[in-house]
Design a protein around this motif. Sequence first.
Motif, short mmCIF file in Angstrom:
data_model
loop_
_atom_site.label_atom_id
_atom_site.label_comp_id
_atom_site.label_asym_id
_atom_site.label_seq_id
_atom_site.Cartn_x
_atom_site.Cartn_y
_atom_site.Cartn_z
N LYS A 260 22.52 -8.79 -12.48
CA LYS A 260 23.52 -8.19 -13.36
C LYS A 260 24.88 -8.08 -12.65
CE LYS A 260 19.97 -5.75 -15.87
NZ LYS A 260 18.98 -4.69 -15.64
N PRO A 261 25.97 -8.08 -13.43
CA PRO A 261 27.31 -8.12 -12.81
C PRO A 261 27.60 -6.92 -11.89
CG PRO A 261 27.46 -7.92 -15.21
CD PRO A 261 26.04 -8.21 -14.89
N HIS A 262 27.14 -5.72 -12.26
CA HIS A 262 27.41 -4.59 -11.37
C HIS A 262 26.58 -4.68 -10.10
CE1 HIS A 262 23.68 -2.57 -12.74
NE2 HIS A 262 24.01 -3.03 -13.93
N GLU A 263 25.43 -5.39 -10.20
CA GLU A 263 24.64 -5.60 -8.98
C GLU A 263 25.33 -6.60 -8.05
OE1 GLU A 263 20.33 -4.68 -11.16
OE2 GLU A 263 21.02 -6.75 -10.88
N ARG A 264 25.98 -7.59 -8.67
CA ARG A 264 26.73 -8.54 -7.83
C ARG A 264 27.90 -7.85 -7.14
NH1 ARG A 264 29.29 -12.61 -10.91
NH2 ARG A 264 28.22 -11.82 -12.76
N LEU A 265 28.60 -7.00 -7.89
CA LEU A 265 29.72 -6.26 -7.29
C LEU A 265 29.21 -5.35 -6.18
CD1 LEU A 265 32.74 -5.62 -7.38
CD2 LEU A 265 32.28 -3.88 -9.10
N SER A 266 28.08 -4.73 -6.43
CA SER A 266 27.47 -3.85 -5.44
C SER A 266 27.15 -4.60 -4.14
CB SER A 266 26.20 -3.23 -6.05
OG SER A 266 25.51 -2.50 -5.09
N GLU A 267 26.66 -5.83 -4.28
CA GLU A 267 26.37 -6.64 -3.07
C GLU A 267 27.67 -7.01 -2.36
OE1 GLU A 267 23.93 -10.05 -3.96
OE2 GLU A 267 22.33 -8.73 -4.73
N HIS A 268 28.67 -7.36 -3.16
CA HIS A 268 29.97 -7.76 -2.61
C HIS A 268 30.60 -6.61 -1.81
CE1 HIS A 268 33.48 -10.48 -2.67
NE2 HIS A 268 34.21 -9.37 -2.72
N LEU A 269 30.36 -5.38 -2.28
CA LEU A 269 30.98 -4.20 -1.65
C LEU A 269 29.97 -3.42 -0.81
CD1 LEU A 269 32.88 -2.94 -4.85
CD2 LEU A 269 33.96 -3.97 -2.84
N ALA A 270 28.92 -4.09 -0.37
CA ALA A 270 27.80 -3.38 0.27
C ALA A 270 28.23 -2.51 1.45
CB ALA A 270 26.74 -4.39 0.71
N ASP A 271 29.11 -3.02 2.30
CA ASP A 271 29.53 -2.23 3.47
C ASP A 271 30.29 -0.97 3.06
OD1 ASP A 271 28.37 -4.16 4.99
OD2 ASP A 271 30.25 -5.09 5.68
N ASP A 272 31.21 -1.16 2.13
CA ASP A 272 31.97 -0.01 1.63
C ASP A 272 31.04 1.02 0.99
OD1 ASP A 272 34.41 -0.92 2.46
OD2 ASP A 272 35.08 -1.63 0.48
N LEU A 273 30.10 0.54 0.18
CA LEU A 273 29.19 1.46 -0.51
C LEU A 273 28.32 2.21 0.48
CD1 LEU A 273 28.05 -0.40 -3.74
CD2 LEU A 273 29.06 1.88 -3.61
N ALA A 274 27.93 1.54 1.56
CA ALA A 274 27.13 2.21 2.59
C ALA A 274 27.95 3.35 3.21
CB ALA A 274 26.69 1.22 3.66
N ALA A 275 29.23 3.07 3.45
CA ALA A 275 30.11 4.11 4.02
C ALA A 275 30.27 5.27 3.03
CB ALA A 275 31.48 3.51 4.36
N VAL A 276 30.36 4.96 1.75
CA VAL A 276 30.47 6.01 0.72
C VAL A 276 29.21 6.88 0.74
CG1 VAL A 276 30.57 6.47 -1.77
CG2 VAL A 276 32.03 4.70 -0.77
N ASN A 277 28.05 6.23 0.84
CA ASN A 277 26.80 6.99 0.84
C ASN A 277 26.69 7.92 2.05
OD1 ASN A 277 25.83 6.09 -1.61
ND2 ASN A 277 24.81 4.30 -0.71
N VAL A 278 27.13 7.44 3.19
CA VAL A 278 27.13 8.28 4.41
C VAL A 278 28.04 9.49 4.19
CG1 VAL A 278 27.90 8.41 6.82
CG2 VAL A 278 26.55 6.44 6.03
N LEU A 279 29.23 9.23 3.66
CA LEU A 279 30.20 10.31 3.45
C LEU A 279 29.67 11.32 2.42
CD1 LEU A 279 33.02 11.26 4.33
CD2 LEU A 279 33.99 9.95 2.43
#
Lengths: 332, 332
Positions: free
Chosen positions: A9-28
């Motif tokens: 799905k498109p939001h899953e593709r975006l999520s993969e593309h932004l994986a590093d940023d999202l990991a940092a968001v989850n830590v924060l």
Amino acid sequence: MGLVEESIKPHERLSEHLADDLAAVNVLIRERMASKHAPRIPQVTAHLVEAGGKRLRPMLTLAAARLCNYDGPYHVHLAATVEFIHTATLLHDDVVDESGQRRGRPTANLLWDNKSSVLVGDYLFSRSFQLMVETGSLKVLDILANASATIAEGEVLQLTAAQDLATTEDIYMQVVRGKTAALFSAATKVGGVIANAPEAQVAALSTYGDALGISFQIVDDLLDYWGSGATGKNVGDDFRERKLTLPVIKAVAKANEEEHAFWVRAIEKGAQGGGDLDHALVLLKKHNAMEETRIEALSWAAKAKDALCVLPDAPIRHMLTDIADYVVERVN
Amino acid sequence: MGLVEESIKPHERLSEHLADDLAAVNVLIRERMASKHAPRIPQVTAHLVEAGGKRLRPMLTLAAARLCNYDGPYHVHLAATVEFIHTATLLHDDVVDESGQRRGRPTANLLWDNKSSVLVGDYLFSRSFQLMVETGSLKVLDILANASATIAEGEVLQLTAAQDLATTEDIYMQVVRGKTAALFSAATKVGGVIANAPEAQVAALSTYGDALGISFQIVDDLLDYWGSGATGKNVGDDFRERKLTLPVIKAVAKANEEEHAFWVRAIEKGAQGGGDLDHALVLLKKHNAMEETRIEALSWAAKAKDALCVLPDAPIRHMLTDIADYVVERVN
């Protein structure tokens, strides 16, 4: 699905593309929802924050910032801010609607109590406030303060419009802007602002978020009658809670005398019996209310996509386009 | 009162001294609590905002700014901010405690409903957020963001500490900082900051607000057993709500086995009967718990007054001193 593998799905593709940023968001997020003095706070929020939400709103912030070539650290703060505001709103909604399920799990309200939902929601709001102050951008603070006021106003408006058959499509749109589009729009806009993007791009991001949020909410309200496993909601929840959403508003507008009496009884008076949901669905179909609602969602999705044309022609932009399409494709 | 006319109270003198500023605050409050789309909002807030509260917190902001020779417009914004935060907290508290009375009137919760209290509280928070952003001071935003987090954390802590006899004086102090002192302290501190006062004066204003707030809350909790027409609360409200406040914490600490069993039954298990409040009062007196609580309030008031010495020797400073005295004089 048969033998054909379901496409990503498109939001899953975006999520993969932004994986590093999202990991940092989850830590924060995990770091900031902790509380030294009040261990109940992470207990209540973990339930929501870890519940596998799609993180759509924070992703929009990250995507907007990256699309505008931001390379500082604060898009992560702003993404966490947006998720905290969203989670706080859900907690306060839970108190309000006495709804029994959220994302397929029991609500915080049932697991804990009203008090915890209100106060932990307040805590998340205050933590989001701290995060945005850390960015040092008054422009960002202004956008998020205005979004907060629109959200709160929309929630109150929804409350007074509930169970009122006189609710017009205009009022419905104001509610939708408040409950959904204001945060979507702020999420994309602050991404552009923190990246110091040109004004036309910031305005385009704001328009994209606004139109996407409206489309998203219209579809959500439609699926409540149309049915979908994707939302974790049961068909007819809004009907039982006597909410005036777009499909019903359209059907009420075309109702004959007998039908109007039905809506008065079921929605205004709340005197619902066994076959009433089925009868409501018959009336929605009779007046083409669901199809017209879907077409309205499609037109907002088109508006969202159109807005993107002034933004850099990069992979993220195409993913944002696909997300706008996907929002309406959920209706099938 | 007999033939002797009651002397004017110190906060009333300060109120007269700051009459023009307070009038501007009232105009701003009325302007900003309006809502074009959701008329229920001013209906709910008017009930609280117009209910003749003493406006103590906004007065502290105005006083601090004027004492530091501020002559701009933003102390008015900050005073309104502080009052909105306070009112929002009351609204959320009403949902939480199911308390029946506030300032001698029915709570918003009973006049309206839980939903309105939560959402209109959120609206006031967001309006306060907009007001502070308008000052353009990141330092002010930082102070108020941190205060908001302390307030919310304190409220959650109070929730988990409620009905728990293991609550210590340390935990009580953390709760008091959250529920009262954090906003008092932020109120005075932002007054100094907006006036661009030297750091030592800003720190002194912060200490004054903190100590005054602690003294104020301790006295409030004491009056719940001591009795006073001034608060609009009934004697024993906290006992019936099974709150662990300072007088009770002190009496529990000195309880013999039989007394401890009483507290377990009345507070932890909530199995209260007809004569239990009277018995609790006997135990508080026996262990000198009310007098010791009063002495603690006095020492915080003294700390508040001491802090003022680095501030300009002006009429407002003396009124702030008198207010610190008056807070404890309410116990009589």
